[in-house]
Design a protein around this motif. Structure first.
Motif: not given
Ligand code: SAT
Ligand code: MN
Length: 580
Positions: A219-221, A445-448, A452-455
């Motif tokens: 997500r950051q990268e 398994f989603c680390g956050y 935010d992941y869907w965004a």
């Protein structure tokens, strides 16, 4: 031995000081070292030799009977802010988690060897790959890491060059479920796992690194770390179309990854790039490119047979480690569905007695190098990965969900993934067969925070010129008698063919509120025994039941409150309105 990486050396020294091992061994990943690990485990009884004539290099590990699956209730994401972990994760403040783990790790390796396992997730010279070092007191973990990852000297050299790596600390501890935790510190690129030797809890390169930590980093990268298989589907003209598909654990990813097309598909071939994890990166050409970060399979054994997955069976005749399978009188590995023969010992080493339940544990596994797979794609080593034309989501749904449908666009596709649900399986402890939401097959398994992941997913619409098409499949529909309505396995090729045609823009479809569906005549039924009425049912949308499903999807999305990207609720509302 020490590395040329001061921080790594320092961390190894700190861990040794904390855990007090009898000795420290830096793994080089050589065959000689692997053989030595196997010998050691044979000597102490952690491994049993299987029939070396029919299965050379194959061994059996019987785990502690209380340690046979992932433990989602003991798995935590430890971010500074609880909201960053989201309602989809268990959360602990990093300082609390560290305190707890330090207590567990203190002195835990006394009398044991501490293995330092450098590994690379992805082709060793791919810019898309990421490295880690797992410190473990389990020879079983070290040996399995060699099968599952690019492990050893080459990875260490890359770590020395790159500087960054994920720190994974693992101890089997006492294998006591009451003293077991799988902790993730995404902000520190750190994993700490105590008290379990089981795959997803202990082979830290896999779910812990390549999904939980990697999804956070991605997500950051600006990329995606997904629970997806990757295949190349070659048509008789020799054109290959690559697709990635997300299904929850134990829902047939390995089978789909090495599918053999039926006899009525001469000239078609499926190439296996990966069976479980997929890292997706936007390419300079505006397409999405995928690598498989793993180098081996940790597959579910039960149900694997000549009929369901001949490629898997063929790769399990040599150099494989089996965990919790049964054995035959001939000392060969055995599991339910493999053959009509009866085993003599069950997964716990008891004389086989059907009264004790299945002979092989329902989550019994094999570990084997991907290179042993007859359908192995050399593209699995391509540093740039493979270009993805379609993303496929799927779950185990006995009712409601059609065999296949296609989303209208990317935003709708993200909702289709976010709304995924599936019956639970033996891959995690707890009840099986219960339908739960499993967005993108990433619930465990989603680390956050999923919001935010869907965004992050939605954001790819602006960043990719050539977005993959998004599909949903369901191989698991049942009729009133409880029988599967679709034959599955190799016959899934018929659905893949429609998907590929859609990707290449030459296939018809029917519009429905939930997406585009094939007309029954668009699915090739040549050479397969399916009643046309069954296919019609498999391709129908029951508006009333779907309206109820959409209401449930709304409740599911609402859990994420303010952080939920508006686009998803817009999609939910549009579909709900269309269904009325
Ligand atoms: O146990 S693993 O997490 O490695 C396999 C799975 O559940 O998908
Ligand atoms: Mn998996």
């Amino acid at each position: 031995m020490q590395s040329k990486h001061d921080q790594l050396n320092q961390w190894v020294n700190e861990v040794a000081a904390l855990t007090s091992p009898a000795q420290v061994h830096w793994c080089d990943g050589s065959q000689a070292e692997y053989d030595q690990l196997i010998r050691l485990m044979l000597d102490c009884g952690d491994l049993l030799e299987l029939n070396q004539t029919t299965h050379p290099g194959c061994y059996l590990h019987r785990s502690d009977p209380q340690d046979v699956a992932r433990v989602e209730h003991l798995t935590f994401i430890c971010t500074t802010e609880e909201q960053d972990a989201g309602p989809n994760n268990n959360w602990l403040a990093p300082a609390d988690a560290h305190r707890r783990m330090d207590e567990l790790f203190a002195g835990c390796m006394q009398g044991r060897t501490m293995y330092v396992v450098p590994y690379c997730m992805g082709p060793i010279d791919s810019p898309l790959s990421r490295c880690g070092v797992e410190i473990t007191d389990s020879a079983y973990v070290a040996a399995n890491m060699r099968l599952m990852t690019r492990m050893g000297s080459a990875a260490l050299r890359r770590i020395e060059r790159d500087g960054v790596f994920v720190k994974g600390l693992h101890s089997i501890g006492e294998l006591d479920p009451a003293r077991r935790f799988i902790m993730h510190f995404p902000q520190e690129l750190q994993i700490q796992s105590y008290g379990s030797g089981y795959g997803g809890n202990a082979l830290l390169g896999k779910k812990c690194h390549a999904l939980r930590i990697a999804s956070y980093q991605a997500r950051q990268e600006g990329w995606l770390a997904e629970h997806m298989l990757i295949v190349g589907i070659e048509n008789p003209q020799g054109e290959k179309t690559y697709v990635a598909a997300a299904f929850p654990s134990a829902c047939g990813k390995t089978n789909l990854a090495m599918l053999i097309p039926p006899a009525s598909y001469p000239g078609w071939k499926v190439w296996t790039v990966g069976d479980d994890i997929c890292w997706l990166h936007p390419g300079e050409d505006g397409r999405l490119w995928a690598i498989n970060p793993e180098a081996g399979f940790f597959g579910v054994a039960p149900g694997t047979s000549e009929a369901t997955n001949p490629n898997a069976l063929a790769m399990l005749n040599k150099d494989a480690i089996f965990t919790n399978v049964a054995v035959t009188a001939n000392n060969e590995p055995w599991w339910e569905g493999k053959s009509d023969e009866l085993p003599v010992k069950d997964w716990q080493g008891r004389d086989y007695d059907p009264a004790n339940g299945p002979a092989a544990h329902p989550n019994s596994r094999f570990t084997v190098s991907i290179k042993h797979c007859p359908s192995y794609s050399p593209q699995a080593e391509a540093p740039s990965g493979v270009p993805i034309s379609a993303l496929i989501f799927g779950g185990r749904r006995a009712s409601l969900v059609p065999l296949v449908f296609e989303s209208f666009d990317w935003q709708h596709g993200v909702l289709v993934g976010a709304a995924m649900a599936s019956e639970t399986t033996a891959a995690a402890t707890g009840a099986t067969g219960i339908v739960r939401r499993d967005p993108m097959a990433m619930q465990p398994f989603c680390g956050y925070n999923f919001a935010d992941y869907w965004a992050h997913w939605l954001g790819f619409a602006d960043r990719l010129e050539h977005l993959p098409k998004v599909f949903h499949v369901n191989w698991f529909r049942k009729d009133e008698q409880g029988q599967f309505m679709w034959p599955g396995f190799g016959e899934n090729m018929r659905v893949l063919e429609w998907i590929i045609q859609r990707c290449h823009g030459h296939s018809e479809s029917l519009h429905s509120p939930i997406g585009h569906l094939p007309r029954p005549e668009d699915i090739n039924l040549e050479g397969v025994d399916i009643e046309p009425s069954a296919l019609t049912q498999l391709l129908s949308v029951d508006r009333q039941s779907w309206a109820a499903e959409l209401a449930q999807i709304k409740v599911h999305l609402e859990q994420f409150g303010e952080r939920l990207p508006a686009g998803l609720m817009d999609q939910q509302q549009r579909i709900a309105a269309d269904l009325n």
